[in-house]
Design an enzyme around this catalytic site. Structure first.
Site, mmCIF file in Angstrom:
data_model
loop_
_atom_site.group_PDB
_atom_site.id
_atom_site.type_symbol
_atom_site.label_atom_id
_atom_site.label_comp_id
_atom_site.label_asym_id
_atom_site.label_seq_id
_atom_site.Cartn_x
_atom_site.Cartn_y
_atom_site.Cartn_z
ATOM 1 N N CYS A 1 0.841 -1.140 -0.046
ATOM 2 C CA CYS A 1 -0.056 -0.066 0.083
ATOM 3 C C CYS A 1 0.773 1.513 0.101
ATOM 4 C CB CYS A 1 -1.016 0.000 0.979
ATOM 5 S SG CYS A 1 -2.010 1.483 1.070
ATOM 6 N N CYS B 1 -6.398 2.396 -4.398
ATOM 7 C CA CYS B 1 -6.308 3.023 -3.413
ATOM 8 C C CYS B 1 -6.873 4.214 -2.836
ATOM 9 C CB CYS B 1 -4.691 3.500 -3.383
ATOM 10 S SG CYS B 1 -4.297 4.443 -1.935
HETATM 11 C C1 LIG Z 1 -0.761 0.174 6.960
HETATM 12 C C2 LIG Z 1 -1.394 -0.506 5.613
HETATM 13 C C3 LIG Z 1 -2.481 -0.099 5.062
HETATM 14 C C4 LIG Z 1 -2.872 -0.655 3.828
HETATM 15 N N1 LIG Z 1 -3.862 -0.124 3.177
HETATM 16 C C5 LIG Z 1 -4.508 -0.760 2.074
HETATM 17 C C6 LIG Z 1 -5.542 -0.138 1.535
HETATM 18 O O1 LIG Z 1 -6.087 0.863 1.728
HETATM 19 N N2 LIG Z 1 -6.078 -0.755 0.137
HETATM 20 C C7 LIG Z 1 -5.341 -1.959 0.014
HETATM 21 O O2 LIG Z 1 -6.181 -2.441 -0.848
HETATM 22 N N3 LIG Z 1 -4.732 -2.591 0.650
HETATM 23 C C8 LIG Z 1 -3.998 -1.699 1.739
HETATM 24 N N4 LIG Z 1 -3.096 -2.450 2.428
HETATM 25 C C9 LIG Z 1 -2.229 -3.795 1.751
HETATM 26 C C10 LIG Z 1 -2.905 -5.052 2.256
HETATM 27 O O3 LIG Z 1 -3.240 -5.164 3.602
HETATM 28 C C11 LIG Z 1 -2.004 -6.049 1.741
HETATM 29 O O4 LIG Z 1 -1.536 -5.788 0.429
HETATM 30 C C12 LIG Z 1 -2.491 -7.329 1.754
HETATM 31 O O5 LIG Z 1 -2.840 -7.757 3.234
HETATM 32 C C13 LIG Z 1 -1.734 -8.286 1.190
HETATM 33 O O6 LIG Z 1 -2.479 -9.900 1.403
HETATM 34 P P1 LIG Z 1 -1.229 -11.144 1.459
HETATM 35 O O7 LIG Z 1 -2.115 -12.321 1.778
HETATM 36 O O8 LIG Z 1 -0.391 -10.926 0.450
HETATM 37 O O9 LIG Z 1 -0.274 -10.868 2.859
HETATM 38 P P2 LIG Z 1 -0.700 -10.750 4.204
HETATM 39 O O10 LIG Z 1 -2.127 -10.447 4.358
HETATM 40 O O11 LIG Z 1 0.391 -9.841 4.936
HETATM 41 O O12 LIG Z 1 -0.516 -12.086 4.757
HETATM 42 C C14 LIG Z 1 0.585 -13.087 4.762
HETATM 43 C C15 LIG Z 1 0.367 -14.107 5.677
HETATM 44 O O13 LIG Z 1 1.549 -15.045 5.054
HETATM 45 C C16 LIG Z 1 2.113 -15.460 6.659
HETATM 46 N N5 LIG Z 1 3.726 -15.888 6.518
HETATM 47 C C17 LIG Z 1 4.511 -15.299 6.180
HETATM 48 N N6 LIG Z 1 5.560 -16.069 5.969
HETATM 49 C C18 LIG Z 1 5.209 -17.176 6.087
HETATM 50 C C19 LIG Z 1 6.041 -18.591 6.031
HETATM 51 N N7 LIG Z 1 7.206 -18.354 5.927
HETATM 52 N N8 LIG Z 1 5.251 -19.396 6.376
HETATM 53 C C20 LIG Z 1 4.025 -19.391 6.583
HETATM 54 N N9 LIG Z 1 3.170 -18.490 6.444
HETATM 55 C C21 LIG Z 1 3.916 -17.102 6.472
HETATM 56 C C22 LIG Z 1 2.014 -14.327 7.756
HETATM 57 O O14 LIG Z 1 1.989 -14.876 8.852
HETATM 58 C C23 LIG Z 1 0.588 -13.706 7.155
HETATM 59 O O15 LIG Z 1 -0.465 -14.195 7.877
HETATM 60 C C24 LIG Z 1 -2.440 -1.703 3.284
HETATM 61 C C25 LIG Z 1 -1.395 -2.359 4.348
HETATM 62 C C26 LIG Z 1 -0.982 -1.761 5.293
HETATM 63 C C27 LIG Z 1 0.144 -2.578 6.237
#
Ligand SMILES: Cc1cc2nc3c(=O)[nH]c(=O)nc-3n(C[C@H](O)[C@H](O)[C@H](O)COP(=O)(O)OP(=O)(O)OC[C@H]3O[C@@H](n4cnc5c(N)ncnc54)[C@H](O)[C@@H]3O)c2cc1C
Lengths: 453, 151
Positions: free
Chosen positions: A218, A397
């Site tokens: 983000c 966004c």
């Molecule tokens: C402050 C902030 C504001 C944001 N604002 C927005 C917004 O306004 N709009 C929007 O669309 N997005 C926003 N986002 C981004 C959004 O939250 C992320 O892009 C999204 O959560 C990504 O999803 P993901 O599943 O890829 O990763 P995550 O949701 O981070 O999940 C990753 C998971 O993988 C696990 N993991 C990591 N390594 C391992 C491993 N080796 N073995 C097993 N498990 C593992 C972790 O424990 C975690 O549970 C924001 C993020 C932040 C931090």
């Protein structure tokens, strides 16, 4: 049937007769209503194909975040007989898009906290552990506890890691103290950030708002924290007490050119000075100084409050594995085709979410677009067919510019605006996108985790 | 990113999931009140026009209140509204609240205003002088005397 029942029955029949309906019509209509109600609350609400592909494939999903849970739900629904395993030690689920609102005192922390258990579908085997090693040549992963899990197909959804140690003097423990804030990436840290922001809003002084080099999740979040802090000061009548500086690592504020134009004008108009080419390299929390690596050499600035955004990367275990891209521009990230989300070298490996080495799209909005593509293409692969789904780089966004208004910026790989609701202009500040961010996107996010959108 | 109709429905369901604890008892209460109303009024005249108007009035009141307060409730303010999209959305949301509250209020209004006099037996009706006609034809309350057996 007693006397009262008979009275009721005759009253209903009279009422139906008045409306020209027979008892049979009534039963038919109420049956239809019940069916509709059932459909609305049951699995019929699931979009997409109602097929179930039979397979005995072993599928491993690494990471139970936004993308992992969403993939697990969809794969579980669309495959019959598959052995699906989800690996992640984390029990809590964080609604990360809400963290900017927590860090600026708009939401309380509880609103962003949830439990993964609520979303893991029954039938999916959840291993509470972390993957320490990927061995794609032997189709297996090894966990922290030394367990080996074999797979036929692998979905990588680990998100990314925040590297606090890449800013000298910075650590997670500092957040919330001595004027240091960081909205990434846990609710507890966002709450502590609000403490520091709150103090700055009251007392004023010099505020530095940073952004690191490289991909971050983000990219709008550091901008939103800056604008919301400024808005809070106006609200409390303390704006005159503060000097605000935004320090991006390059020569732009945002990847989408129209949004970049808007922000480049808007920041100076509201008295936020932009210092181009200022990536943060170090902080000294005791002296309250920050050092930046500028084209003219190191520059050190004093601060009363600093919003630190550390560099981010793929989690170490993935970054150091064979699955990571070996070359720029996505070195270290999962090496996938940007459209099919299939690994370029390992055809049985797919990725979704922040971990993917793709040009843009480290947002939950991208997860919503990527997951159906990655899942669909994995199912095609299981059936021995060609990839049929394609991701166009969609990301979004809701750029909060002030408490109470925002711009809904949505675009794709071509950086062209792609508004979901064409009536909402992506070039102007509106109340509606603010309401969406504040009230509706959490519901959309949960619907995504349940595989319904 | 286009949202399908079903997708929007899924988001709406998810949005209200947090309010189910309030909405479900309210809906059940309304249904019970409706059932009770039909039970209470068996053998009596039912007056729908006045309760309907009262519910509409309540809905209009809610609509106006929502129009005034929604920007503030959403931690925004009237000054933040810009362009047709914002104003139309505000009006749309307020209408939605108005309709919802009118529907929820209707069974209550039925109990308060919708229970008419008992139907008169055929023989009595022919012996009685007719009650003066009102707008709905059923809303004039006959005098207690006229409800007594004429014996
Ligand atoms: C402050 C902030 C504001 C944001 N604002 C927005 C917004 O306004 N709009 C929007 O669309 N997005 C926003 N986002 C981004 C959004 O939250 C992320 O892009 C999204 O959560 C990504 O999803 P993901 O599943 O890829 O990763 P995550 O949701 O981070 O999940 C990753 C998971 O993988 C696990 N993991 C990591 N390594 C391992 C491993 N080796 N073995 C097993 N498990 C593992 C972790 O424990 C975690 O549970 C924001 C993020 C932040 C931090």
């Amino acid at each position: 049937m007693n006397h009262k029942d008979k009275q009721i029955q005759s009253a209903v029949q009279r009422a139906l007769g008045d409306k020209g309906l027979s008892r049979r019509d009534f039963l038919r209509l109420s049956g239809g209503g019940a069916l509709l109600a059932g459909a609305a609350t049951s699995g019929l609400l699931y979009p997409g194909t109602a097929r179930a592909v039979s397979t005995n494939a072993r599928i491993v999903i690494v990471g139970a975040g936004a993308a992992g849970l969403s993939c697990a739900t969809r794969l579980n629904r669309e495959l019959e007989g598959a052995q699906i395993t989800l690996i992640d030690r984390r029990e809590d689920h964080y609604y990360q898009p809400g963290l900017t609102l927590v860090a600026t005192g708009v939401w309380n922390t509880a609103k962003t906290l949830d439990s993964n258990r609520r979303y893991v579908p029954s039938g999916v085997n959840w291993i509470h552990d972390m993957v320490a090693e990927y061995d794609p040549d032997n189709n297996r992963v090894i966990t922290d506890d030394g367990r080996t899990v074999e797979y036929d197909y692998l979905m990588v959804t680990t998100g990314l890691q925040v590297n606090y140690d890449q800013v000298e003097g910075m650590s997670e423990e500092l957040i919330g103290q001595r004027g240091v804030g960081c909205v990434y990436d846990k609710p507890e840290l966002a709450e502590r950030t609000w403490r520091a922001v709150d103090e700055f809003v009251d007392n004023g002084g010099v505020g530095l708002f940073t952004r690191p080099r490289g991909d971050i999740k983000c990219a709008g979040a550091p901008l939103k924290v800056t604008m919301l802090t400024e808005s809070r000061m106006k609200e409390r009548g303390t704006r005159d007490k503060a000097e605000m500086h935004y320090l991006p690592p390059g020569a732009s504020l945002f990847s989408q050119p129209d949004a970049d134009d808007f922000l480049s004008k808007n920041f100076p108009e509201r008295g936020i000075q932009i210092h181009w080419d200022h990536p943060l390299t170090a902080i000294d929390p005791d002296a309250k100084t920050a050092t930046f690596d500028t084209p003219l050499g190191d520059e050190t600035l004093d601060y009363d409050f600093i919003h630190v955004v550390p560099p981010m990367s793929a989690p170490d275990s993935l970054r150091e594995s064979e699955l990571a891209a070996q070359e720029a521009p996505f070195k270290g990230w999962l090496e996938v085709d940007r459209h099919t989300l299939q690994h370029n070298r390992y055809a049985n490996v797919f990725g979704a979410g922040d971990i993917n080495g793709v040009p843009i799209g480290k947002t939950a909005a991208s997860v919503k677009s990527q997951v159906p593509v990655a899942v669909e293409n994995m199912i095609q692969a299981i059936q021995g067919r060609e990839n049929s789904a394609s991701y166009d780089g969609y990301t979004s966004c809701p750029l909060i510019t002030e408490l109470g208004k925002a711009i809904l910026v949505e675009f794709d790989y071509d950086l062209k605006m792609k508004p979901s609701f064409p009536v909402i202009s992506p070039y102007e500040e509106h109340w509606v996108p603010w309401v969406m961010k504040d009230r509706l996107l959490l519901a959309a996010y949960r619907a995504m985790l349940r595989g319904r959108i | 990113m286009a949202f399908s109709f079903v997708g929007i429905l899924a988001v709406v369901l998810e949005f209200f999931r947090g309010w189910f604890w309030l909405l479900i008892p309210l809906i059940v209460l309304d249904l019970v009140l409706l059932g009770l109303f039909f039970k209470r009024t068996s053998g009596r005249r039912r007056k729908f026009s006045l309760p309907f108007k009262a519910s509409i009035g309540f809905g209009v009141f809610t609509f106006v209140m929502a129009l005034i307060t929604l920007p503030g409730i959403t931690r925004s303010s009237w000054e933040m509204l810009a362009g047709a999209v914002d104003y139309l959305s505000l009006i749309g949301a307020s209408v939605g609240f108005g309709v919802l509250f009118a529907i929820l209020a209707f069974p209550v209004m039925l109990h308060m205003l919708g229970i008419g006099p008992k139907h008169k037996p055929e023989s009595q009706a022919t012996r009685q002088s007719p009650a003066p006609e009102t707008e709905t034809g059923a809303e004039a309350e006959p005098s207690t005397a006229s409800q007594q057996p004429q014996g």
